[in-house]
Design an enzyme around this catalytic site. Structure first.
Site, PDB file in Angstrom:
ATOM      1  N   GLU A   1       0.864  -1.167   0.000  1.00 43.41           N
ATOM      2  CA  GLU A   1       0.000   0.000   0.000  1.00 43.41           C
ATOM      3  C   GLU A   1       0.908   1.227   0.000  1.00 43.41           C
ATOM      4  O   GLU A   1       1.962   1.215   0.623  1.00 43.41           O
ATOM      5  CB  GLU A   1      -0.891   0.059   1.250  1.00 43.41           C
ATOM      6  CG  GLU A   1      -1.971  -1.006   1.304  1.00 43.41           C
ATOM      7  CD  GLU A   1      -1.481  -2.325   1.899  1.00 43.41           C
ATOM      8  OE1 GLU A   1      -2.198  -3.329   1.773  1.00 43.41           O
ATOM      9  OE2 GLU A   1      -0.381  -2.358   2.489  1.00 43.41           O
TER      10      GLU A   1
ATOM     11  N   TYR B   1       7.564   2.495  -7.489  1.00 36.91           N
ATOM     12  CA  TYR B   1       6.911   1.187  -7.620  1.00 36.91           C
ATOM     13  C   TYR B   1       6.459   0.932  -9.058  1.00 36.91           C
ATOM     14  O   TYR B   1       6.654  -0.163  -9.583  1.00 36.91           O
ATOM     15  CB  TYR B   1       5.735   1.077  -6.645  1.00 36.91           C
ATOM     16  CG  TYR B   1       6.159   1.191  -5.200  1.00 36.91           C
ATOM     17  CD1 TYR B   1       7.286   0.532  -4.714  1.00 36.91           C
ATOM     18  CD2 TYR B   1       5.445   1.981  -4.300  1.00 36.91           C
ATOM     19  CE1 TYR B   1       7.690   0.657  -3.392  1.00 36.91           C
ATOM     20  CE2 TYR B   1       5.840   2.100  -2.971  1.00 36.91           C
ATOM     21  CZ  TYR B   1       6.960   1.436  -2.527  1.00 36.91           C
ATOM     22  OH  TYR B   1       7.353   1.551  -1.221  1.00 36.91           O
TER      23      TYR B   1
END
Length: 164
Positions: free
Chosen positions: A118, A130
């Protein structure tokens, strides 16, 4: 590999970086970095609770000084990246990317089929890291993180590692 069997590599600025297992003796430095990196840092008790068999805790060092860390929980065949933080003075030189690549590689070696995480919707730098590493957004967790005024949503992202 260096004589101490720890993986070593160079950051974007040419500095030698090394990744090793995080130890209890690293906690004071980890907490210092945590407080500088997050508006709502983890407590020492939370970190202590992560020293279990199904967790992987990684220390990122530059010239023997801890500059970052990662905490990953292994749940069945999934690696859940719970915390990745690099000291503010060491950001932007590839240190976080190196740590992420290391934990993803180790998760694959350990038979995990995906890495899940998350990230705050306002943390664009982490989100871009990411995405550039191949993670894709698969959902949203409303009100997941504490924020200065209430709660903040989290993007849920995953990186498939292939089959076992």
């Amino acid at each position: 590999m260096p004589m101490n069997n720890r993986p070593a590599f160079a950051s974007a600025d040419g500095s030698a970086l090394e990744i090793r297992a995080l130890s209890h003796s690293d906690l004071s430095r980890v907490l210092e970095i945590e407080r500088q990196g997050y508006s709502h840092p983890w407590s020492e008790a939370v970190f202590l609770d992560c020293f279990k068999d199904n967790y992987r805790l990684w220390a990122l060092c530059k010239e023997d000084s801890l500059i970052g860390y990662a905490v990953v929980a292994y749940l069945v065949d999934e690696a859940h990246l719970l915390n990745l933080c690099v000291h503010p003075e060491s950001r932007g030189c590839g240190a976080g990317r190196s740590l992420l690549e290391h934990l993803v590689g180790k998760a694959g070696d350990d038979g995990m089929v995906q890495v899940l995480l998350e990230v705050r919707v306002t943390n664009r730098a982490a989100e871009q890291l990411y995405i550039s590493a191949g993670f894709e957004e698969i959902g949203l967790r409303p009100g997941y993180y504490p924020a200065a005024h209430g709660r903040e949503d989290a993007r849920v992202m995953t990186l498939p590692l292939g089959s076992k």
